[in-house]
Design a protein around this motif. Structure first.
Motif, PDB file in Angstrom:
ATOM      1  N   UNK A  17      10.059  48.790  18.576  1.00 15.11           N
ATOM      2  CA  UNK A  17       9.278  48.266  19.607  1.00 15.11           C
ATOM      3  C   UNK A  17       8.383  49.250  20.123  1.00 15.11           C
ATOM      4  N   UNK A  18       7.570  49.093  21.031  1.00 11.52           N
ATOM      5  CA  UNK A  18       6.640  50.199  21.491  1.00 11.52           C
ATOM      6  C   UNK A  18       5.099  49.796  21.216  1.00 11.52           C
ATOM      7  N   UNK A  19       4.407  50.842  21.130  1.00 17.10           N
ATOM      8  CA  UNK A  19       3.031  50.651  20.739  1.00 17.10           C
ATOM      9  C   UNK A  19       2.912  50.690  19.085  1.00 17.10           C
ATOM     10  N   UNK A  20       3.248  49.563  18.756  1.00 14.63           N
ATOM     11  CA  UNK A  20       3.403  49.417  17.257  1.00 14.63           C
ATOM     12  C   UNK A  20       2.521  48.412  16.701  1.00 14.63           C
ATOM     13  N   UNK A  21       1.845  48.443  15.399  1.00 10.06           N
ATOM     14  CA  UNK A  21       1.377  47.540  14.740  1.00 10.06           C
ATOM     15  C   UNK A  21       2.540  46.821  13.598  1.00 10.06           C
ATOM     16  N   UNK A  22       2.388  45.566  13.542  1.00 14.85           N
ATOM     17  CA  UNK A  22       3.318  44.883  12.492  1.00 14.85           C
ATOM     18  C   UNK A  22       2.302  44.274  11.366  1.00 14.85           C
ATOM     19  N   UNK A 151      -2.315  41.276  10.472  1.00 15.48           N
ATOM     20  CA  UNK A 151      -1.641  42.544  11.595  1.00 15.48           C
ATOM     21  C   UNK A 151      -1.312  41.904  12.946  1.00 15.48           C
ATOM     22  N   UNK A 152      -0.357  42.091  13.693  1.00 15.19           N
ATOM     23  CA  UNK A 152      -0.129  41.644  14.973  1.00 15.19           C
ATOM     24  C   UNK A 152       0.695  42.606  15.711  1.00 15.19           C
ATOM     25  N   UNK A 153       0.345  42.786  17.137  1.00 14.32           N
ATOM     26  CA  UNK A 153       1.084  43.487  18.172  1.00 14.32           C
ATOM     27  C   UNK A 153       2.302  42.913  18.705  1.00 14.32           C
ATOM     28  N   UNK A 154       2.722  41.742  18.471  1.00 11.20           N
ATOM     29  CA  UNK A 154       3.606  40.924  18.726  1.00 11.20           C
ATOM     30  C   UNK A 154       5.026  40.899  17.951  1.00 11.20           C
ATOM     31  N   UNK A 155       5.972  41.446  18.380  1.00 13.65           N
ATOM     32  CA  UNK A 155       7.231  41.503  17.504  1.00 13.65           C
ATOM     33  C   UNK A 155       7.750  40.246  17.327  1.00 13.65           C
TER      34      UNK A 155
END
Length: 325
Positions: A17-22, A151-155
């Motif tokens: 979690x956190x300031x991450x790109x998936x 890419x998404x920022x949403x886990x």
């Protein structure tokens, strides 16, 4: 142009979690791809020149990409609605005519997920968010065979991708910190797999190395290759594919003179042929281990991973169970 080692991902049990790109983790060949002085550059994770095997991408790179660009990404092939790793393997070590036939039947695509050089500028020190912004701008003007990695920022979105795309052959998710620079050779990213598989090194076979019946597997414990189990009998097609990539054992094989039991709890011995311990095998295994940390039951061979080196397999005792990563 200097081609750096790829940055790697360490397996984890769950998405951070956190300031991450998936990003989606693709089932393909990792490849540094670019154009340098009018020539295409295609380098595998192990430094192999992939241009002869993927001449279609090499030609497209010279045609479509600006000079001085170097991308990090994955070569993939789609077939029958899913990613087909086996068709990537068919191109390795083949002559131009055979490669041309594979190109005509199933052309390759390149999924770009990082931009390392642009216009001669080295971008490795830039944070991921800035490299991604510049990659998106570059890919906006490109058409197939080029694809920008989603890419998404949403886990929650990333978890949904894992569930929904696994049947198409997508391996999982890679998580990257937005402020992180690109660090060649370091496992600075995180990865979670959709499939629960793992890897080991092929050290010996039953039958011959050219037509194996089953595979004996090991993992390194420091400098030593430790035996960790064997596979179920190989299907004929898989045996032919694997046998084409195995090589005879060199002098000083780590298992020279060793005898192997035919099964847990039995004194029957296997008749084995040692092979060069350079090929990595992806397997599906259960969690039953003996006191020495070896698989009690034969594992199922899925495929060789010529894109991986023996050191990429988990260390002995540190991951004999299938890992989510």
């Amino acid at each position: 142009m200097r081609v750096p080692e790829p940055m790697l991902a360490a397996p984890v049990e769950g998405l951070p979690r956190g300031d991450v790109a998936y990003e989606i983790k693709w089932d393909g060949y990792r490849c540094m791809l670019g154009v340098d002085e009018g020539a295409a550059v295609l380098r595998s994770r192990r430094g192999t020149d992939l241009a002869p095997a993927f001449a279609d991408l090499a030609e497209a790179a010279v045609r479509d990409l600006p000079a001085g660009v170097l991308l990090d990404g994955e070569i993939v092939i789609w077939h029958d609605g899913r990613l087909d790793f086996g068709r990537l393997q068919r191109r390795l070590g083949r002559g131009p005519a055979a490669v041309a036939r594979e190109i005509a039947a199933t052309p390759a695509h390149y999924v770009a997920f990082d931009l390392l050089h642009e216009g001669g500028e080295d971008l490795l020190a830039l944070p991921y968010r800035e490299r991604r912004r510049r990659l998106e701008a570059l890919c906006a003007g490109l058409a197939p065979p080029w694809t920008l990695c989603p890419m998404t920022h949403d886990r929650a979105d990333a978890e949904e991708w894992m569930r929904r795309l696994a049947p198409a052959g997508v391996e999982g998710i890679v998580a990257k910190r937005l402020g992180q620079r690109y660090e060649p050779g370091r496992r600075g990213w995180s990865k979670v797999r959709s499939r629960h598989t793992t890897e080991a090194v092929v050290g010996a076979v039953t039958g011959t190395w050219a037509r194996p019946g089953s595979l004996l597997l090991g993992r390194y414990d420091g400098e030593r290759l430790r035996y960790t189990g064997r596979t179920t009998p190989l299907a004929p097609v898989l045996a032919r594919e694997i046998g084409a990539l195995l090589a005879p054992a060199p002098a000083g094989h780590p298992w020279a003179g060793r005898r192997f039991s035919a099964g847990w709890g039995t004194d029957e011995l296997l008749d084995v042929t040692l092979v060069s311990p350079r090929q990595v095998l992806e397997v599906a295994a259960d969690v039953s281990l003996d006191a020495a940390g070896r698989w009690r039951h034969p594992v199922r061979a899925i495929r060789l991973r010529p894109d991986l080196s023996p050191g990429d397999a988990p260390a002995f005792g540190a991951g004999n169970r299938p890992a989510a990563g």
